[in-house]
Design a protein around this motif. Structure first.
Motif, PDB file in Angstrom:
ATOM      1  N   PRO A   1     -11.274  30.820 -13.498  1.00 52.08           N
ATOM      2  CA  PRO A   1      -9.940  30.416 -13.472  1.00 52.08           C
ATOM      3  C   PRO A   1      -9.593  29.341 -14.718  1.00 52.08           C
ATOM      4  CG  PRO A   1     -10.199  30.706 -11.397  1.00 52.08           C
ATOM      5  CD  PRO A   1     -11.713  30.708 -12.180  1.00 52.08           C
TER       6      PRO A   1
ATOM      7  N   GLY B   1      -5.733  33.286 -14.114  1.00 52.64           N
ATOM      8  CA  GLY B   1      -6.075  32.896 -15.511  1.00 52.64           C
ATOM      9  C   GLY B   1      -7.583  33.539 -15.758  1.00 52.64           C
TER      10      GLY B   1
ATOM     11  N   ALA C   1      -8.479  36.412 -16.560  1.00 52.79           N
ATOM     12  CA  ALA C   1      -8.769  37.567 -17.767  1.00 52.79           C
ATOM     13  C   ALA C   1      -8.441  36.836 -19.261  1.00 52.79           C
ATOM     14  CB  ALA C   1      -7.716  38.523 -17.451  1.00 52.79           C
ATOM     15  N   ARG C   2      -8.281  35.603 -19.303  1.00 50.84           N
ATOM     16  CA  ARG C   2      -7.982  34.904 -20.520  1.00 50.84           C
ATOM     17  C   ARG C   2      -9.247  35.244 -21.399  1.00 50.84           C
ATOM     18  NH1 ARG C   2      -8.800  29.508 -19.949  1.00 50.84           N
ATOM     19  NH2 ARG C   2      -9.881  29.849 -18.021  1.00 50.84           N
ATOM     20  N   ASP C   3      -8.656  35.578 -22.837  1.00 47.39           N
ATOM     21  CA  ASP C   3      -9.596  35.755 -23.717  1.00 47.39           C
ATOM     22  C   ASP C   3     -10.578  36.913 -23.875  1.00 47.39           C
ATOM     23  OD1 ASP C   3     -10.312  32.313 -23.226  1.00 47.39           O
ATOM     24  OD2 ASP C   3      -8.951  32.865 -24.606  1.00 47.39           O
ATOM     25  N   TRP C   4     -10.009  37.761 -22.746  1.00 46.63           N
ATOM     26  CA  TRP C   4     -10.792  38.989 -22.711  1.00 46.63           C
ATOM     27  C   TRP C   4     -11.092  39.985 -24.032  1.00 46.63           C
ATOM     28  CZ3 TRP C   4     -12.573  40.236 -17.640  1.00 46.63           C
ATOM     29  CH2 TRP C   4     -13.327  41.402 -17.730  1.00 46.63           C
TER      30      TRP C   4
ATOM     31  N   ASP D   1     -14.190  38.300 -24.870  1.00 43.54           N
ATOM     32  CA  ASP D   1     -14.805  37.279 -25.229  1.00 43.54           C
ATOM     33  C   ASP D   1     -15.836  36.864 -24.098  1.00 43.54           C
ATOM     34  OD1 ASP D   1     -15.798  34.749 -26.166  1.00 43.54           O
ATOM     35  OD2 ASP D   1     -14.276  35.043 -27.700  1.00 43.54           O
TER      36      ASP D   1
END
Lengths: 417, 381
Positions: A178, A240, A242-245, A247
């Motif tokens: 997260p 949070g 799934a941020r920058d998925w 990567d």
């Protein structure tokens, strides 16, 4: 409490540094710089008093909402972990997802190891409720990955179609999904795949990064039922995760396709051992061996898993604390599943049923996913033994019903051993 | 997701290379502008409310975009974002708004009397007329970043201001979280009700947090003036009615906005505005006037004409389906509105719509009679 915790962490890391001085590892520089910029426990930007910020939880039905009183909120709302994670961040998923009248979700996550300490005022009652009365303040969690202690564990293949054990592990010193930054997530990936590359024999395998996977590799992983996709559940996206998925996300599995590790999905790592048929003993042996090997390999580089004696293995969701372990089988029980005593039998054996698609799916035909109910307060060996004994009992019931004999509801087994 | 200051300081422990997002497969305005050098320069900055460059770009990192549709890929968390992160946002604004320079000045004109005509669009063709814009309340963080306390304060102030309106603006506020079933049904039937955002572009920017807390809809009794509170912006203001009297719609729009602004100013919380960017809104695409003035108009013949797109282009108009952005037209009815937002005033933009639609209706009539429209095709505005 938080500051002494941080001191313990940094001293362990310094030991790590000394052992690295000859190795010329790139991570040394990282360690030496780590403490410079952290504003441990700095105050959160606050214009409004806690009463103006307190979320409206009147229509909510999750564990967080049940225990987050205005008083608890006021006490914790201006605290942060050393990395800057706040209470508002921890509870955001529970505020955004009021829950379902019949399914009680947890409603909060940890952003780092220290979250469980700094926000203990809300985490402890949530943990107690979710884990059926386990009290982190007074109880210790036993860890036991000695598979030789297992008795039995080879089921009749006529009934058990497959066996599987999964858990998660977090790398100490790096923030959880997260809250992790891109650099931290990439560091988790590097540390983990570096360790997995050191596995040998039946555990030797290969890593498939989500960002550079070929079409063919992707298709193969889908066919093997190994590929995980970007989370769509709002429970996860609101936290949070799934941020920058995609990567720094990927899948590792051994060549035999019986040991699998997910990197940076809902946790730093999810570790799965599985095979067709009913040899749960072998599945668990491979599980323990793989986990212990990976732990040894990361320790060689100065890293370790997040763990403490009250909460066991630290994972993102409080529901996965302790062992984080779900051991289960796909088992066919055509007669027993129609018997009205089936739910009670499962209950007393401390087992839960799911459909073969996983949590919240319906059973297909008469095949069920049967696994342990508990995660925290009993060891891995104890929980797997519970599943083995329980599934044996269920198969016995099925056989009895086949022969026209009657079955009995077993006495409830005790929760904390 | 918005993080506090401590989190950004902690990030500085890691190298620029390790933190810089992988934008190689991305196609949005942010990804085209943000270099590693620019990221290095901006990463240790934050606005007074604690908004950082990673907060600005998160939605663009999480939504690589579409090969044919160019999304903006970044948002502001407060008024100061446009200043603190100007190295990134000025070029994004320039790309999105047809070359608008960092030194350009934007003209605001909400004097409805400056609009010429607009009261004589043929109602046989023009079914409805509508003007919308957004406003942000000075001193409060924007939807990607505001806390529950701030959002509630915006709601309280807005409702107070709206409830003090009278005459044709007298109306009522319907908070999302305490709406009755009957009220909800009516608002849906009126096409007024907005729902929790589902677009990952908005969710990735944190705008749906704490839904439906402090969100609501206000409208006047006549149902011709409508305000959304705390959806994608602090306020979205809409004036609309059936038929082609855009002049009346625009007058109500201007008068209503100015009345509301007066009340906010009395509380020392006017609207966010500056000479360079005009009205400040969450998404850089809505800077300037933030105005979309449009009509639903029947153009079955003109819309199939080979030069339709070019005509729209030259008139500085854009078409959408009647369901809004990215929908298809139904029965030859199109939503025609201004393409520009910044660099021209509200009056200029609505004038474009009025003049352009009038011309296109005349073209449609000519085509109905089987005549050519070649002599009517306008020069580039």
């Amino acid at each position: 409490m938080a500051s002494s915790f941080a001191r313990v962490l940094s001293s362990k890391r310094k030991v790590g540094i000394l052992s690295l001085v000859g190795a010329g590892s790139l991570t040394v520089g990282f360690f030496l710089n780590r403490e410079q910029h952290v504003n441990a426990g700095a105050h959160v930007r606050r214009i409004y008093p806690p009463s103006a910020e307190y979320p409206d939880l009147r229509k909510h039905n999750n564990c967080m909402a049940s225990h987050l009183t205005p008083a608890v909120y006021a006490k914790l709302s201006d605290k942060t972990t050393p990395n800057g994670y706040t209470l508002d961040l921890a509870i955001q998923t529970g505020v955004d997802n009021p829950g379902h009248p019949f399914i009680k979700t947890v409603g909060m996550v940890a952003g780092d190891e220290e979250s469980y300490e700094v926000f203990a005022g809300i985490f402890n009652p949530v943990i107690k409720e979710r884990h059926n009365g386990y009290d982190p303040c007074t109880m210790n969690h036993p860890t036991d990955l000695d598979a030789s202690k297992i008795r039995g564990g080879q089921f009749d293949d006529k009934y058990v179609l497959s066996s599987r054990v999964r858990t998660g592990r977090s790398i100490r010193g790096l923030s959880l999904p997260p809250a992790c930054t891109r650099a931290e997530r990439r560091e988790v990936e590097r540390v983990v795949i570096d360790a997995l590359a050191g596995l040998k024999g039946d555990l030797a395998g290969k890593y498939f990064s989500l960002t550079v996977m070929t079409e063919q590799e992707q298709q193969q992983l889908i066919d093997d039922h190994f590929l995980f996709d970007k989370p769509v559940s709002p429970l996860l996206t609101c936290a949070g995760m799934a941020r920058d998925w995609p990567d720094a996300r990927g899948i590792w599995h051994n060549n035999e396709k019986t040991f699998l590790v997910w990197v940076n999905e809902e946790d730093h790592t999810r570790v799965i051992s599985m095979e067709k048929g009913g040899n749960m003993k072998r599945v668990f042996e491979r599980f323990c061996k793989g986990l212990q090997e990976v732990e040894r390999l990361i320790q060689e580089k100065g890293w370790e898993f997040m763990w403490n004696e009250h909460l066991g293995y630290i994972l993102t969701c409080p529901s996965n604390l302790g062992t984080g372990l779900r051991a289960g089988v796909h088992v066919t029980l055509p007669r027993l599943s129609k018997d009205p005593r089936f739910p009670k039998i499962l209950d007393n054996l401390r087992l839960q049923k799911r459909g073969t698609g996983g949590v919240d799916t319906a059973a297909v035909g008469n095949t069920f996913d049967i696994s342990n109910l508990d995660r925290l307060g009993q060891s891995e060996v104890q929980l797997v033994q519970t599943v083995i004994d329980g599934v044996n009992y269920l198969i016995e019931c099925e056989k009895k019903l086949e022969r026209g004999q009657d079955i009995k509801i077993p006495a409830p087994i005790s929760q904390f051993k | 997701m918005p993080f506090g200051n401590t989190h950004n300081n902690f990030k500085l422990n890691y190298s620029v290379e390790d933190e810089f997002p992988d934008l190689t497969k991305h196609n949005n305005h942010m990804a085209k502008v943000l270099t590693q050098e620019m990221y290095a320069k901006l990463r240790d900055k934050q606005t007074p409310t604690g908004f950082t460059v990673d907060d600005v770009i998160q939605t663009g990192v999480d939504n690589p975009g579409h090969p044919f549709i160019m999304t903006v890929g970044c948002v502001a968390g407060d008024e100061e974002s446009y200043e603190v992160f100007k190295d990134l946002l000025d070029p994004v604004i320039s790309d999105r708004h047809g070359g608008y320079k960092a030194t350009d000045k934007h003209k605001t004109d909400l004097n409805f009397e400056n609009l010429k005509g607009g009261d004589d669009l043929d109602p046989n063709y023009v079914l409805s007329s509508r003007v919308r814009t957004g406003r942000s309340i000075k001193g409060y963080a924007l939807p990607p970043h505001n806390s529950r306390g701030e959002r509630r304060a915006v709601e309280k102030l807005s409702v107070e201001a709206l409830n003090s309106l009278d005459g044709e603006f007298k109306g009522k506020y319907y908070p999302l979280k305490s709406m009755t079933d009957a009220e909800q049904e009516q608002l849906i039937a009126d096409h007024f009700l907005f729902d929790k955002p589902v677009s990952p572009l908005l969710l990735g920017a944190g705008m749906a947090r704490d839904w439906p807390d402090a969100r609501g809809i206000w409208h006047n009794e006549n149902k011709t003036f409508l305000v959304w509170v705390n959806e994608e912006d602090h306020l979205r203001v809409i004036s609309m009615q059936k038929g082609g009297n855009m002049k009346e719609v625009f007058k109500r729009f201007c008068v209503g906005l100015q009345r509301i602004e007066e009340i906010f100013k009395k509380h020392n919380h006017g609207f966010m505005w500056n000479q360079h960017l005009g009205f400040i809104l969450t998404c850089p695409s809505n800077l300037g006037t933030g105005l979309r003035g449009g009509v639903h108009v029947k153009l079955p013949k003109l819309s199939t004409h080979a030069k339709f797109e070019e005509i729209l282009n030259r008139l500085r108009l854009q078409k959408r389906g009647t369901g809004g952005v990215d929908t298809a037209s139904v029965g030859g009815v199109f939503d025609i509105s201004n393409a520009d937002r910044i660099g021209s005033s509200e009056v200029d933009q609505v004038q474009c719509v009025v003049d352009g639609v009038k011309l296109m209706v005349e073209m449609e009539k000519k085509l109905e009679k089987g005549e050519s429209i070649d002599s009517m095709i306008p020069a580039q505005k």
